[in-house]
Design a protein around this motif. Structure first.
Motif, PDB file in Angstrom:
ATOM      1  N   GLU A 189    -113.828 -18.954  10.299  1.00  0.00           N
ATOM      2  CA  GLU A 189    -113.425 -19.970  11.269  1.00  0.00           C
ATOM      3  C   GLU A 189    -114.562 -20.193  12.277  1.00  0.00           C
ATOM      4  O   GLU A 189    -114.911 -19.297  13.035  1.00  0.00           O
ATOM      5  CB  GLU A 189    -112.170 -19.513  12.017  1.00  0.00           C
ATOM      6  CG  GLU A 189    -110.986 -19.225  11.119  1.00  0.00           C
ATOM      7  CD  GLU A 189    -109.927 -18.374  11.794  1.00  0.00           C
ATOM      8  OE1 GLU A 189    -108.931 -18.029  11.131  1.00  0.00           O
ATOM      9  OE2 GLU A 189    -110.092 -18.040  12.993  1.00  0.00           O
ATOM     10  N   VAL A 190    -115.140 -21.371  12.255  1.00  0.00           N
ATOM     11  CA  VAL A 190    -116.224 -21.707  13.183  1.00  0.00           C
ATOM     12  C   VAL A 190    -115.607 -22.316  14.442  1.00  0.00           C
ATOM     13  O   VAL A 190    -114.948 -23.352  14.383  1.00  0.00           O
ATOM     14  CB  VAL A 190    -117.221 -22.693  12.548  1.00  0.00           C
ATOM     15  CG1 VAL A 190    -118.317 -23.063  13.544  1.00  0.00           C
ATOM     16  CG2 VAL A 190    -117.818 -22.096  11.275  1.00  0.00           C
ATOM     17  N   SER A 191    -115.813 -21.682  15.564  1.00  0.00           N
ATOM     18  CA  SER A 191    -115.180 -22.100  16.814  1.00  0.00           C
ATOM     19  C   SER A 191    -115.464 -23.560  17.145  1.00  0.00           C
ATOM     20  O   SER A 191    -116.580 -24.063  16.956  1.00  0.00           O
ATOM     21  CB  SER A 191    -115.669 -21.213  17.964  1.00  0.00           C
ATOM     22  OG  SER A 191    -115.208 -21.722  19.204  1.00  0.00           O
ATOM     23  N   THR A 192    -114.448 -24.236  17.674  1.00  0.00           N
ATOM     24  CA  THR A 192    -114.590 -25.629  18.126  1.00  0.00           C
ATOM     25  C   THR A 192    -114.991 -25.712  19.598  1.00  0.00           C
ATOM     26  O   THR A 192    -115.011 -26.804  20.168  1.00  0.00           O
ATOM     27  CB  THR A 192    -113.272 -26.389  17.938  1.00  0.00           C
ATOM     28  OG1 THR A 192    -112.231 -25.706  18.665  1.00  0.00           O
ATOM     29  CG2 THR A 192    -112.886 -26.473  16.470  1.00  0.00           C
ATOM     30  N   SER A 193    -115.310 -24.596  20.214  1.00  0.00           N
ATOM     31  CA  SER A 193    -115.569 -24.590  21.663  1.00  0.00           C
ATOM     32  C   SER A 193    -116.725 -25.513  22.039  1.00  0.00           C
ATOM     33  O   SER A 193    -116.672 -26.209  23.063  1.00  0.00           O
ATOM     34  CB  SER A 193    -115.851 -23.168  22.143  1.00  0.00           C
ATOM     35  OG  SER A 193    -116.977 -22.602  21.471  1.00  0.00           O
ATOM     36  N   ALA A 194    -117.780 -25.539  21.240  1.00  0.00           N
ATOM     37  CA  ALA A 194    -118.935 -26.392  21.565  1.00  0.00           C
ATOM     38  C   ALA A 194    -118.547 -27.866  21.521  1.00  0.00           C
ATOM     39  O   ALA A 194    -118.932 -28.655  22.392  1.00  0.00           O
ATOM     40  CB  ALA A 194    -120.083 -26.114  20.597  1.00  0.00           C
ATOM     41  N   ASN A 240    -108.321 -26.161  13.372  1.00  0.00           N
ATOM     42  CA  ASN A 240    -109.527 -25.617  12.759  1.00  0.00           C
ATOM     43  C   ASN A 240    -109.235 -24.271  12.101  1.00  0.00           C
ATOM     44  O   ASN A 240    -109.643 -24.008  10.964  1.00  0.00           O
ATOM     45  CB  ASN A 240    -110.612 -25.462  13.821  1.00  0.00           C
ATOM     46  CG  ASN A 240    -111.879 -24.816  13.290  1.00  0.00           C
ATOM     47  OD1 ASN A 240    -112.631 -25.415  12.560  1.00  0.00           O
ATOM     48  ND2 ASN A 240    -112.089 -23.559  13.670  1.00  0.00           N
ATOM     49  N   THR A 241    -108.490 -23.423  12.803  1.00  0.00           N
ATOM     50  CA  THR A 241    -108.109 -22.124  12.257  1.00  0.00           C
ATOM     51  C   THR A 241    -107.185 -22.273  11.062  1.00  0.00           C
ATOM     52  O   THR A 241    -107.422 -21.709   9.991  1.00  0.00           O
ATOM     53  CB  THR A 241    -107.414 -21.283  13.346  1.00  0.00           C
ATOM     54  OG1 THR A 241    -108.379 -20.889  14.317  1.00  0.00           O
ATOM     55  CG2 THR A 241    -106.768 -20.040  12.760  1.00  0.00           C
ATOM     56  N   GLY A 242    -106.110 -23.029  11.249  1.00  0.00           N
ATOM     57  CA  GLY A 242    -105.115 -23.159  10.194  1.00  0.00           C
ATOM     58  C   GLY A 242    -105.664 -23.806   8.938  1.00  0.00           C
ATOM     59  O   GLY A 242    -105.356 -23.380   7.811  1.00  0.00           O
ATOM     60  N   MET A 287    -111.691 -32.690   9.288  1.00  0.00           N
ATOM     61  CA  MET A 287    -113.005 -33.137   8.840  1.00  0.00           C
ATOM     62  C   MET A 287    -114.047 -32.028   8.952  1.00  0.00           C
ATOM     63  O   MET A 287    -114.799 -31.759   7.988  1.00  0.00           O
ATOM     64  CB  MET A 287    -113.438 -34.349   9.667  1.00  0.00           C
ATOM     65  CG  MET A 287    -112.610 -35.589   9.438  1.00  0.00           C
ATOM     66  SD  MET A 287    -112.828 -36.825  10.746  1.00  0.00           S
ATOM     67  CE  MET A 287    -114.597 -37.157  10.635  1.00  0.00           C
ATOM     68  N   VAL A 288    -114.123 -31.365  10.095  1.00  0.00           N
ATOM     69  CA  VAL A 288    -115.175 -30.357  10.269  1.00  0.00           C
ATOM     70  C   VAL A 288    -114.897 -29.116   9.432  1.00  0.00           C
ATOM     71  O   VAL A 288    -115.842 -28.455   8.964  1.00  0.00           O
ATOM     72  CB  VAL A 288    -115.388 -29.999  11.756  1.00  0.00           C
ATOM     73  CG1 VAL A 288    -115.852 -31.206  12.542  1.00  0.00           C
ATOM     74  CG2 VAL A 288    -114.159 -29.379  12.386  1.00  0.00           C
ATOM     75  N   VAL A 289    -113.619 -28.791   9.193  1.00  0.00           N
ATOM     76  CA  VAL A 289    -113.320 -27.647   8.341  1.00  0.00           C
ATOM     77  C   VAL A 289    -113.786 -27.922   6.914  1.00  0.00           C
ATOM     78  O   VAL A 289    -114.394 -27.059   6.267  1.00  0.00           O
ATOM     79  CB  VAL A 289    -111.816 -27.316   8.369  1.00  0.00           C
ATOM     80  CG1 VAL A 289    -111.452 -26.357   7.237  1.00  0.00           C
ATOM     81  CG2 VAL A 289    -111.437 -26.691   9.702  1.00  0.00           C
ATOM     82  N   GLU A 290    -113.513 -29.117   6.413  1.00  0.00           N
ATOM     83  CA  GLU A 290    -113.975 -29.437   5.061  1.00  0.00           C
ATOM     84  C   GLU A 290    -115.496 -29.362   4.978  1.00  0.00           C
ATOM     85  O   GLU A 290    -116.052 -28.869   3.989  1.00  0.00           O
ATOM     86  CB  GLU A 290    -113.464 -30.824   4.667  1.00  0.00           C
ATOM     87  CG  GLU A 290    -111.964 -30.847   4.424  1.00  0.00           C
ATOM     88  CD  GLU A 290    -111.390 -32.232   4.239  1.00  0.00           C
ATOM     89  OE1 GLU A 290    -110.199 -32.323   3.907  1.00  0.00           O
ATOM     90  OE2 GLU A 290    -112.129 -33.225   4.424  1.00  0.00           O
ATOM     91  N   ARG A 291    -116.166 -29.834   6.011  1.00  0.00           N
ATOM     92  CA  ARG A 291    -117.631 -29.731   6.036  1.00  0.00           C
ATOM     93  C   ARG A 291    -118.067 -28.277   6.068  1.00  0.00           C
ATOM     94  O   ARG A 291    -118.969 -27.847   5.322  1.00  0.00           O
ATOM     95  CB  ARG A 291    -118.205 -30.480   7.251  1.00  0.00           C
ATOM     96  CG  ARG A 291    -119.723 -30.672   7.184  1.00  0.00           C
ATOM     97  CD  ARG A 291    -120.415 -30.359   8.494  1.00  0.00           C
ATOM     98  NE  ARG A 291    -120.529 -28.944   8.783  1.00  0.00           N
ATOM     99  CZ  ARG A 291    -121.541 -28.156   8.383  1.00  0.00           C
ATOM    100  NH1 ARG A 291    -122.525 -28.641   7.673  1.00  0.00           N
ATOM    101  NH2 ARG A 291    -121.557 -26.864   8.688  1.00  0.00           N
ATOM    102  N   ASN A 292    -117.460 -27.475   6.946  1.00  0.00           N
ATOM    103  CA  ASN A 292    -117.862 -26.085   7.114  1.00  0.00           C
ATOM    104  C   ASN A 292    -117.566 -25.249   5.871  1.00  0.00           C
ATOM    105  O   ASN A 292    -118.409 -24.442   5.442  1.00  0.00           O
ATOM    106  CB  ASN A 292    -117.157 -25.478   8.322  1.00  0.00           C
ATOM    107  CG  ASN A 292    -117.627 -26.066   9.636  1.00  0.00           C
ATOM    108  OD1 ASN A 292    -118.692 -26.675   9.710  1.00  0.00           O
ATOM    109  ND2 ASN A 292    -116.832 -25.893  10.690  1.00  0.00           N
ATOM    110  N   VAL A 293    -116.390 -25.415   5.305  1.00  0.00           N
ATOM    111  CA  VAL A 293    -116.040 -24.643   4.107  1.00  0.00           C
ATOM    112  C   VAL A 293    -116.947 -25.039   2.944  1.00  0.00           C
ATOM    113  O   VAL A 293    -117.369 -24.190   2.152  1.00  0.00           O
ATOM    114  CB  VAL A 293    -114.553 -24.822   3.755  1.00  0.00           C
ATOM    115  CG1 VAL A 293    -114.239 -24.221   2.387  1.00  0.00           C
ATOM    116  CG2 VAL A 293    -113.682 -24.159   4.824  1.00  0.00           C
TER     117      VAL A 293
END
Length: 425
Positions: A189-194, A240-242, A287-293
């Protein structure tokens, strides 16, 4: 450019009055609510309710062991998945680390079209969260609270596996038999904080003249205090986590791929039910999860860990099932196995856009992001990379919906529809 727009109810009404493009009847959220009910405690099927109840008991026991008593929201938020659930020693010994800054910078780029959304689109997103929040039944609210408070664990996933495989997963998870998979999934899980800091967008319950009804937490913390959240709204950290957790488990268990990506969508929907996120926040995180995974699964070092964790998971589940994964994962009746039921197709399609209308150009040819085909690799192992790219292209939604971008370097993630792609023949 950062968004810090405050949208009042009066402004929403004014936008609707002056813009012909907004001749819109918000019927879709109300129509989808009955489908959402089928995966909550409103579902009276004994097999499904038993799975929900066992997962809830497991989560409470884990929180009791990890969080300081009493189970206040603050203590629950600090809880972390440790032994026996996750084999963090194995992960630490591998020496693998995600290049977090690189991923977060890429995520911000993927989401950059948020800064140019028209004000009426933001207003409609606000209207949609209000409608879903107001229309959520108590069972939906309870389900959303378990999703929210269980963010550090994997107890939300078994309900998407069907009664037999779901219970096998719970047993193996609580025994520590799938510790590698549990550790790797949560590490991914890449944090969404940024991104939250960059876009700086206020949550729905903080905007001027909002009518969000915060939900008292009588499900997990049982304090009765309204569930709330901090930091910015866009994108959603919980989604993002789920979505990361569900998608990676889907990659490990392709027999339940479709139900698990639907569960990912349901986890995001829970954030809207609670009134702490807009639909755009949820869509952005998908969107960002699909990119990250995709990036992770295309990394040979990560793929080595993934393969090892996947093997351990599947071996443990077959042991607990007493049969093959395919047999244990077989789809049950609509009531007993609602995440795999036909209405979930409509639900997932709804969450692709949350009934927000196109504000960009329609009919633009789909350009599948580089590397995205890996998302279908375990589901379609005998298809070539080009064939998998074609599946993603042919099942993609139309262009022009909010957050869609045609920038070849970062765009097109909004249009990938993994539910439809998983059904390709």
């Amino acid at each position: 450019m950062k968004h810090s727009l405050t949208i009042s109810t009066a402004l929403v009404a004014g936008l609707l009055a002056v813009s012909p493009a907004l001749a819109w009847q918000a019927v879709a959220p109300a129509q989808i609510a009955p489908v959402a009910d089928t995966v909550t405690p409103a579902n009276a099927d004994p097999a499904y309710r038993g799975l929900l109840d066992d997962a809830a008991k497991g989560l409470i026991a884990a929180l009791d062991a990890s969080a300081k008593a009493p189970l206040t929201q603050e203590n629950v938020d600090k809880a972390k998945q440790g032994a026996p659930y996750a084999d963090t020693d194995w992960l630490k010994a591998s020496g693998y680390e995600i290049p977090v800054k690189e991923y977060q910078d890429a995520d911000i780029k993927v989401l950059s079209s948020f800064t140019v959304l028209p004000r009426w689109q933001l207003a409609r997103s606000e209207m949609t969260v209000t409608e879903i929040n107001h229309g959520a039944a108590p069972a939906q609210q309870d389900h959303a609270l378990y999703d929210a408070d269980g963010i550090s664990y994997l107890f939300f996933l078994p309900e998407a596996l069907g009664p037999k495989l779901g219970h096998a997963f719970l047993t193996a998870y609580e025994k520590g038999e799938i510790g590698k998979a549990a550790a790797l999934i949560k590490m991914s899980e890449v944090s969404t904080s940024a991104a939250k800091s960059y876009f700086n967008y206020p949550r729905p319950f903080l905007i001027d003249q909002n009518t969000i009804r915060l939900v008292p937490d009588n499900a997990v913390t049982r304090t009765g205090a309204p569930y709330t959240a901090t930091a910015g709204a866009f994108p959603s950290g919980h989604t993002n986590t789920g979505y990361t957790d569900a998608l990676l488990l889907a990659e490990m268990l392709p027999e339940r791929f479709t139900a698990l990506v639907d569960r990912a969508a349901g986890y995001g929907y829970s954030r809207v039910v609670l009134g702490v996120h807009y639909p755009l926040d949820v869509i952005g995180s998908r969107m960002v999860v699909e990119r990250n995974v995709s990036a992770l699964l295309n990394d040979p070092a990560y793929q080595k860990l993934f393969s090892e964790a996947r093997e351990e998971l599947r071996t443990a589940l077959e042991k607990e099932c007493g049969t093959t994964i395919a047999q244990c994962a077989a789809v049950g009746t609509t009531a007993a196995d609602p995440w795999a039921a036909a209405p979930m197709r409509e639900f997932y399609n709804f969450t692709m856009t949350y009934d927000l209308q196109q504000s960009g150009e329609a009919g633009v040819a789909m350009d599948v992001p580089e590397g995205a085909e890996v998302l279908l690799a375990t589901l379609f192992p005998h298809r070539s990379a080009e064939e998998r790219r074609e599946i993603l292209k042919q099942t993609a939604i139309d262009s022009g919906y909010p957050l869609d971008s045609t920038d070849p370097a970062s765009g097109f993630w909004q249009r990938i529809d993994l539910h439809e792609a998983s059904l390709a023949k």
